[in-house]
Design a protein around this motif. Structure first.
Motif, PDB file in Angstrom:
ATOM      1  N   GLN A  44      21.111  21.445  29.280  1.00  0.00           N
ATOM      2  CA  GLN A  44      21.657  22.534  28.477  1.00  0.00           C
ATOM      3  C   GLN A  44      20.670  23.706  28.384  1.00  0.00           C
ATOM      4  OE1 GLN A  44      23.056  20.448  24.792  1.00  0.00           O
ATOM      5  NE2 GLN A  44      25.023  21.280  25.425  1.00  0.00           N
ATOM      6  N   MET A  45      19.934  23.929  29.454  1.00  0.00           N
ATOM      7  CA  MET A  45      18.954  25.014  29.473  1.00  0.00           C
ATOM      8  C   MET A  45      19.608  26.390  29.609  1.00  0.00           C
ATOM      9  SD  MET A  45      15.941  23.739  29.116  1.00  0.00           S
ATOM     10  CE  MET A  45      14.916  22.293  29.386  1.00  0.00           C
ATOM     11  N   LYS A  46      20.850  26.416  30.054  1.00  0.00           N
ATOM     12  CA  LYS A  46      21.616  27.659  30.207  1.00  0.00           C
ATOM     13  C   LYS A  46      20.878  28.662  31.095  1.00  0.00           C
ATOM     14  CE  LYS A  46      24.280  27.129  25.972  1.00  0.00           C
ATOM     15  NZ  LYS A  46      24.718  27.717  24.685  1.00  0.00           N
ATOM     16  N   ILE A  47      20.523  28.188  32.285  1.00  0.00           N
ATOM     17  CA  ILE A  47      19.878  29.033  33.284  1.00  0.00           C
ATOM     18  C   ILE A  47      20.941  29.935  33.917  1.00  0.00           C
ATOM     19  CG2 ILE A  47      18.534  29.069  35.414  1.00  0.00           C
ATOM     20  CD1 ILE A  47      17.070  27.819  33.051  1.00  0.00           C
ATOM     21  N   THR A  48      20.796  31.232  33.770  1.00  0.00           N
ATOM     22  CA  THR A  48      21.791  32.156  34.341  1.00  0.00           C
ATOM     23  C   THR A  48      21.296  32.859  35.599  1.00  0.00           C
ATOM     24  OG1 THR A  48      21.033  33.886  32.818  1.00  0.00           O
ATOM     25  CG2 THR A  48      22.926  32.575  32.135  1.00  0.00           C
ATOM     26  N   TYR A  49      19.969  32.822  35.857  1.00  0.00           N
ATOM     27  CA  TYR A  49      19.425  33.486  37.048  1.00  0.00           C
ATOM     28  C   TYR A  49      18.325  32.644  37.663  1.00  0.00           C
ATOM     29  CZ  TYR A  49      21.976  37.697  35.803  1.00  0.00           C
ATOM     30  OH  TYR A  49      22.980  38.587  35.510  1.00  0.00           O
ATOM     31  N   LEU A  50      18.193  32.771  38.981  1.00  0.00           N
ATOM     32  CA  LEU A  50      17.126  32.151  39.735  1.00  0.00           C
ATOM     33  C   LEU A  50      16.303  33.247  40.399  1.00  0.00           C
ATOM     34  CD1 LEU A  50      19.282  29.430  41.558  1.00  0.00           C
ATOM     35  CD2 LEU A  50      18.113  29.196  39.360  1.00  0.00           C
ATOM     36  N   THR A  51      15.038  32.952  40.696  1.00  0.00           N
ATOM     37  CA  THR A  51      14.220  33.944  41.399  1.00  0.00           C
ATOM     38  C   THR A  51      14.766  34.154  42.810  1.00  0.00           C
ATOM     39  OG1 THR A  51      12.704  32.192  42.095  1.00  0.00           O
ATOM     40  CG2 THR A  51      12.121  33.430  40.104  1.00  0.00           C
ATOM     41  N   ILE A  52      14.652  35.363  43.292  1.00  0.00           N
ATOM     42  CA  ILE A  52      15.179  35.707  44.602  1.00  0.00           C
ATOM     43  C   ILE A  52      14.093  36.374  45.430  1.00  0.00           C
ATOM     44  CG2 ILE A  52      17.558  35.952  43.811  1.00  0.00           C
ATOM     45  CD1 ILE A  52      17.139  38.951  43.704  1.00  0.00           C
ATOM     46  N   PRO A  53      14.165  36.263  46.752  1.00  0.00           N
ATOM     47  CA  PRO A  53      13.158  36.886  47.602  1.00  0.00           C
ATOM     48  C   PRO A  53      13.159  38.410  47.455  1.00  0.00           C
ATOM     49  CG  PRO A  53      14.493  35.318  48.835  1.00  0.00           C
ATOM     50  CD  PRO A  53      15.161  35.512  47.518  1.00  0.00           C
ATOM     51  N   LYS A  54      12.005  39.002  47.601  1.00  0.00           N
ATOM     52  CA  LYS A  54      11.803  40.450  47.617  1.00  0.00           C
ATOM     53  C   LYS A  54      12.020  41.107  46.261  1.00  0.00           C
ATOM     54  CE  LYS A  54      13.026  40.935  52.508  1.00  0.00           C
ATOM     55  NZ  LYS A  54      13.887  41.644  53.494  1.00  0.00           N
ATOM     56  N   GLU A  55      12.373  40.330  45.245  1.00  0.00           N
ATOM     57  CA  GLU A  55      12.484  40.902  43.908  1.00  0.00           C
ATOM     58  C   GLU A  55      11.078  41.122  43.345  1.00  0.00           C
ATOM     59  OE1 GLU A  55      13.922  42.719  41.672  1.00  0.00           O
ATOM     60  OE2 GLU A  55      15.490  41.380  40.919  1.00  0.00           O
ATOM     61  N   LYS A  56      10.880  42.237  42.645  1.00  0.00           N
ATOM     62  CA  LYS A  56       9.592  42.524  42.018  1.00  0.00           C
ATOM     63  C   LYS A  56       9.596  41.987  40.594  1.00  0.00           C
ATOM     64  CE  LYS A  56       8.685  46.738  44.693  1.00  0.00           C
ATOM     65  NZ  LYS A  56       8.461  48.215  44.621  1.00  0.00           N
ATOM     66  N   TYR A  57       8.715  41.028  40.339  1.00  0.00           N
ATOM     67  CA  TYR A  57       8.547  40.478  39.000  1.00  0.00           C
ATOM     68  C   TYR A  57       7.191  40.921  38.461  1.00  0.00           C
ATOM     69  CZ  TYR A  57      12.451  37.487  40.357  1.00  0.00           C
ATOM     70  OH  TYR A  57      13.675  37.026  40.778  1.00  0.00           O
ATOM     71  N   ILE A  58       7.196  41.519  37.290  1.00  0.00           N
ATOM     72  CA  ILE A  58       5.986  42.038  36.670  1.00  0.00           C
ATOM     73  C   ILE A  58       5.600  41.147  35.501  1.00  0.00           C
ATOM     74  CG2 ILE A  58       4.900  44.036  35.577  1.00  0.00           C
ATOM     75  CD1 ILE A  58       5.681  44.433  38.513  1.00  0.00           C
ATOM     76  N   LEU A  59       4.323  40.729  35.467  1.00  0.00           N
ATOM     77  CA  LEU A  59       3.840  39.868  34.397  1.00  0.00           C
ATOM     78  C   LEU A  59       3.681  40.673  33.110  1.00  0.00           C
ATOM     79  CD1 LEU A  59       2.850  37.041  33.646  1.00  0.00           C
ATOM     80  CD2 LEU A  59       0.567  37.725  34.361  1.00  0.00           C
ATOM     81  N   THR A  60       4.299  40.185  32.037  1.00  0.00           N
ATOM     82  CA  THR A  60       4.209  40.886  30.750  1.00  0.00           C
ATOM     83  C   THR A  60       3.532  40.057  29.674  1.00  0.00           C
ATOM     84  OG1 THR A  60       6.421  40.120  30.126  1.00  0.00           O
ATOM     85  CG2 THR A  60       6.271  42.253  31.224  1.00  0.00           C
ATOM     86  N   GLY A  61       3.313  38.762  29.899  1.00  0.00           N
ATOM     87  CA  GLY A  61       2.657  37.970  28.875  1.00  0.00           C
ATOM     88  C   GLY A  61       2.579  36.510  29.233  1.00  0.00           C
ATOM     89  N   VAL A  62       1.693  35.777  28.531  1.00  0.00           N
ATOM     90  CA  VAL A  62       1.541  34.342  28.691  1.00  0.00           C
ATOM     91  C   VAL A  62       1.511  33.720  27.308  1.00  0.00           C
ATOM     92  CG1 VAL A  62       0.050  32.469  29.493  1.00  0.00           C
ATOM     93  CG2 VAL A  62       0.294  34.550  30.854  1.00  0.00           C
ATOM     94  N   GLN A  63       2.221  32.617  27.119  1.00  0.00           N
ATOM     95  CA  GLN A  63       2.231  31.904  25.849  1.00  0.00           C
ATOM     96  C   GLN A  63       2.231  30.414  26.154  1.00  0.00           C
ATOM     97  OE1 GLN A  63       2.634  33.585  22.548  1.00  0.00           O
ATOM     98  NE2 GLN A  63       1.722  31.624  22.021  1.00  0.00           N
ATOM     99  N   GLY A  64       1.116  29.766  25.888  1.00  0.00           N
ATOM    100  CA  GLY A  64       1.025  28.360  26.208  1.00  0.00           C
ATOM    101  C   GLY A  64       1.175  28.143  27.701  1.00  0.00           C
ATOM    102  N   GLU A  65       2.093  27.250  28.088  1.00  0.00           N
ATOM    103  CA  GLU A  65       2.321  26.965  29.503  1.00  0.00           C
ATOM    104  C   GLU A  65       3.362  27.893  30.127  1.00  0.00           C
ATOM    105  OE1 GLU A  65       1.749  22.208  28.859  1.00  0.00           O
ATOM    106  OE2 GLU A  65       2.837  22.852  30.623  1.00  0.00           O
ATOM    107  N   TRP A  66       3.767  28.884  29.386  1.00  0.00           N
ATOM    108  CA  TRP A  66       4.838  29.767  29.842  1.00  0.00           C
ATOM    109  C   TRP A  66       4.303  31.167  30.112  1.00  0.00           C
ATOM    110  CZ3 TRP A  66       9.848  28.064  30.530  1.00  0.00           C
ATOM    111  CH2 TRP A  66      10.145  26.802  30.009  1.00  0.00           C
ATOM    112  N   MET A  67       4.921  31.829  31.079  1.00  0.00           N
ATOM    113  CA  MET A  67       4.639  33.249  31.301  1.00  0.00           C
ATOM    114  C   MET A  67       5.948  34.017  31.250  1.00  0.00           C
ATOM    115  SD  MET A  67       3.777  33.482  35.373  1.00  0.00           S
ATOM    116  CE  MET A  67       4.958  32.978  36.624  1.00  0.00           C
ATOM    117  N   GLN A  68       5.845  35.259  30.840  1.00  0.00           N
ATOM    118  CA  GLN A  68       7.010  36.130  30.735  1.00  0.00           C
ATOM    119  C   GLN A  68       6.928  37.198  31.812  1.00  0.00           C
ATOM    120  OE1 GLN A  68       7.383  38.848  27.367  1.00  0.00           O
ATOM    121  NE2 GLN A  68       9.462  38.095  27.036  1.00  0.00           N
TER     122      GLN A  68
END
Length: 777
Positions: free
Chosen positions: A84-108
């Motif tokens: 029940q994680m309700k994942i609506t998107y997956l990472t895709i090739p060539k998409e630009k992802y910018i790091l905005t933060g880290v919290q514990g074992e998670w990054m945003q």
């Protein structure tokens, strides 16, 4: 803090030693992306602090991520069940992802659209590059084993065996295996969900069974849930046709796709592979390089599938569709080989008129609510489908009317696509070769342009109201002055373009001609309906026709028209007209009234192919409403009496013998012509469209009915309404605000040929005898 949730077995999930917070907790970041939030760990585990320290990115830098990783809407722990994680998107090739933060074992991260997501920070570490994808396996585990967010994570879930029935091993990393877990619900309302990726220790695996290739053709057949899981896990925009053929097996059908681009962009039609089962159809579309670009699931309506559901997730150039049909049956594909196919460059292809050798066509890009970036008129060789000529009309209104001889067409265009400006023009061209025979420019336009001393632009008004045709003439409708409700008609000789006569008309006037077969110029003004001689303007007959308090239904762009016109034939020389408080059937040659009945607000008329009239009335007096608001009556013009009335909205009728094929309250049906009683309906199998757009008319071939419906051209048994299937490689659509073009020009039969338009630019001609004789059901 999120509320506790239960796992798949119904008990509350165990709480791990790490209580990870959800999205509303503060994000602590620095320029080095080091987070000092301390989490329990051991000598064999990477702590959150260690993970943060190892991330090779700074805040605001681009993060390189492998494709297919689930993107979470917030940080998760085992208070959220893994399915029940309700994942609506997956990472895709060539998409630009910018790091905005880290919290514990998670990054945003944020993507190019500035949408924010969370994912485990371990995937940003270099060591995660050593993940190896594997063929999918089902598996069993030893008791008390755990699922981990990532290898060595402190965030865990119990690995319940019942849950693992919807889990597949799909990856390896050192002494760990990556497992894909299907969502408990694949789609809800307008949202589709995807699998989540977790990890389990290899030593906890007690058995594995590979999933055999040929997923759609395997024996015993896989469950539809397993098929969706396999497709969601293994297929992405790096997948090739070769891989699909290996994993799924060869498709049942290969077809041309819908237009993958939006209106305003050049058409992009590619190849679609179609897999069909009774409980699902899967359509996979590939680009020109043989890479997957779209996944489209079609499911029948059932208790598990919400009827008429549709989810649409776009990930860059990659698209996931999930569509639940409005009915309980998915139509199997039926072969029907066309004699020829013409591929146009705009979505919709409507037949406007046909002669022995030429088809006059209209193309429309299908922009929302009637708006368009471009439409066009063009001609095809009727025998080969070869393009003879084409005129693009751009943004502006445009019209095309054949002359009486049906060897030439007058085009009115309001926008010049070469000059990129509005410029009203009338061009009379030869139907066979597109040669210009004459051109007419209204003088009022030249005067206005000169007086303003500037070129007119896209913001300027369109000068002409449009054109009409009568026998051997073209009628030009011109406003008397800017902002004026008065107007002029200029009547031109259709052979030479020379003006024959003009007349100024007063406020509230209407031109009523429909076709060059009509003997007179028809206009209504000053409470009179006038029929004028086309060559001289002399009044031949006139009848009193005062203004009506009721809006004329044909001024409503959503209404599909009173008559269904035959593109290959002439129009009837009698017309239902609104005169004061009456609908009057008028003989256009004499002006005599043949029949009439009272007009009311909320009323629509439909003339059947034998001249009888269906009268639909909204009992609340509105033009639109729920099906339960309507009654429909069959009116006989010869006797002036209503034969029957039923409590239903009946439309798009086609009469054969004593049976009337209709759309009844949004679903296909057949009614008794004499009583109005329903003989059969396809409500259960085909389903009800809540809002019925006219996609095209019924057509009868032998014992079969053809009907454009949603994205398919359906074939039904006319005797009992049984859904037999859909025609191979025909893509239909919902041409909103093009209902009249669809009603008359989407599907037609003349002699032994069937002419079928589409929503992906294709127009084709089918031989009748092959549908009657060669299709095996």
């Amino acid at each position: 803090m999120p509320d506790p949730q239960t796992d798949v077995s119904g008990r509350q999930a165990q709480v791990s030693t790490t209580q990870t917070t959800d999205t509303k907790a503060p994000i602590q970041v620095s320029d080095t992306i080091f987070n000092d939030l301390q989490l329990p760990g051991s000598s064999t585990l990477l702590s959150a602090q260690q993970i943060s320290a190892k991330i090779p990115y700074k805040k605001g830098e681009r993060v390189t991520l492998r494709e297919g990783l689930p993107l979470f809407n917030g940080r998760k722990d085992n208070r959220v069940a893994v399915d029940q994680m309700k994942i609506t998107y997956l990472t895709i090739p060539k998409e630009k992802y910018i790091l905005t933060g880290v919290q514990g074992e998670w990054m945003q991260v944020k993507n190019q659209q500035q949408d924010s997501y969370w994912l485990p920070a371990w995937y940003a570490l270099k060591q995660s590059n050593n993940i190896t994808q594997t063929d999918p396996h089902t598996f069993t585990v030893q008791k008390d084993s755990k699922l981990y967010l990532t290898p060595d994570s402190t965030i865990t879930w119990p690995s319940d065996q019942a849950l693992l029935k919807k889990t597949l091993i799909v990856a390896e990393w050192k002494e760990w295996v990556g497992v894909s877990i299907a969502p408990r619900i694949w789609s809800k309302e307008w949202t589709g969900y995807h699998h989540v990726m977790l990890w389990i220790k290899k030593k906890d695996i007690t058995g594995q069974t590979p999933v055999s290739d040929g997923w759609f053709v395997s024996e015993p057949s896989l469950s539809i849930s397993m098929l969706r899981h396999l497709v969601d896990t293994k297929l992405d925009q790096t997948t090739t046709t070769k891989q699909v053929a290996k994993w799924l097996g060869e498709p049942d059908w290969k077809e041309q796709s819908r237009n993958l681009n939006e209106p305003g962009d050049s058409m992009r039609v590619r190849q679609t592979w179609r897999y069909e089962r009774h409980d699902a159809h899967l359509l996979l579309t590939f680009n020109n390089n043989g890479k997957l670009t779209e996944i489209h699931w079609s499911m029948p309506a059932s208790q598990d599938n919400e009827a008429d559901l549709r989810s649409d997730e776009r990930m860059g150039t990659f698209t996931y569709f999930t569509q639940v049909a409005v009915g309980k049956s998915l139509p199997p594909t039926l072969p029907w080989k066309p004699e020829w196919v013409n591929q146009g460059d705009l979505n919709y292809t409507f037949l406007q008129a046909g002669t022995d050798d030429v088809l006059l066509m209209k193309g429309d890009d299908g922009g929302f609510s009637g708006m368009h970036y471009d439409d066009s008129f063009y001609a095809l060789d009727r025998h080969t489908g070869k393009l003879l000529w084409r005129v693009h009309n751009g943004y502006g209104p445009a019209q095309a009317v054949l002359n009486t001889k049906r060897d030439a067409v007058t085009l009115y265009t309001s926008y010049d696509t070469d000059r990129k400006q509005y410029l009203d023009r009338l061009r009379h061209i030869n139907l066979k070769d597109g040669k210009l025979l004459w051109e007419y420019k209204p003088e009022v336009q030249d005067k206005r342009n000169n007086s303003t001393n500037k070129k007119n632009t896209a913001d300027d008004m369109v000068w002409l109201n449009g054109i009409k045709a009568a026998r051997n003439v073209v009628i030009v409708d011109i406003p008397a002055a800017e902002g004026s409700s008065n107007g002029w008609i200029h009547v031109l000789n259709s052979s030479t373009g020379k003006r024959l006569w003009t007349k100024k008309l007063t406020t509230g006037y209407q031109l009523l001609n429909r076709n060059a077969d009509e003997p007179y110029v028809l206009y209504q003004e000053k409470n009179q309906l006038v029929a004028a001689d086309p060559l001289t303007g002399r009044t031949v007959w006139q009848v009193k026709a005062g203004p009506s308090a009721i809006d004329h239904i044909e001024n409503d762009s959503y209404f599909d028209g009173i008559h269904r016109y035959d593109p290959f034939g002439s129009v009837p020389l009698e017309r239902w007209m609104l005169m004061e408080d009456q609908w009057v059937l008028l003989d256009l040659t004499s002006g005599k009234k043949r029949s009439q009945f009272p007009a009311r607000t909320g009323q629509q008329l439909e003339v059947l192919n034998d001249g009888m009239v269906l009268i639909r009335e909204n009992q609340k007096g509105n033009m639109y409403g729920d099906y339960g608001d309507y009654t429909t009556s069959l009116f006989d013009p010869d006797t002036g009496k209503v034969r029957w009335t039923v409590d239903a909205k009946i439309e798009r009728g086609l009469l054969e013998a004593d049976q009337l094929y209709v759309i009844r309250n949004g679903y296909p049906a057949a009614v008794d012509y004499h009583t109005g009683e329903t003989r059969w309906d396809a409500q259960e199998s085909v389903g009800t469209n809540q809002y019925s757009t006219n996609q095209g008319s019924y057509l009868i071939i032998g014992d079969r009915l053809l009907l454009p419906r949603n994205e398919n051209l359906l074939v039904m048994d006319k005797k009992d309404g049984t859904l037999l299937g859909r025609v191979h490689d025909v893509v239909m659509g919902t041409p909103e605000h093009r209902d009249r073009d669809a009603k008359n020009g989407m599907i037609n039969r003349i002699d032994d040929k069937v002419y079928v338009g589409s929503a992906n630019g294709r127009f084709r001609v089918f031989p009748v005898d092959q549908l009657e004789g060669d299709i095996s059901f």
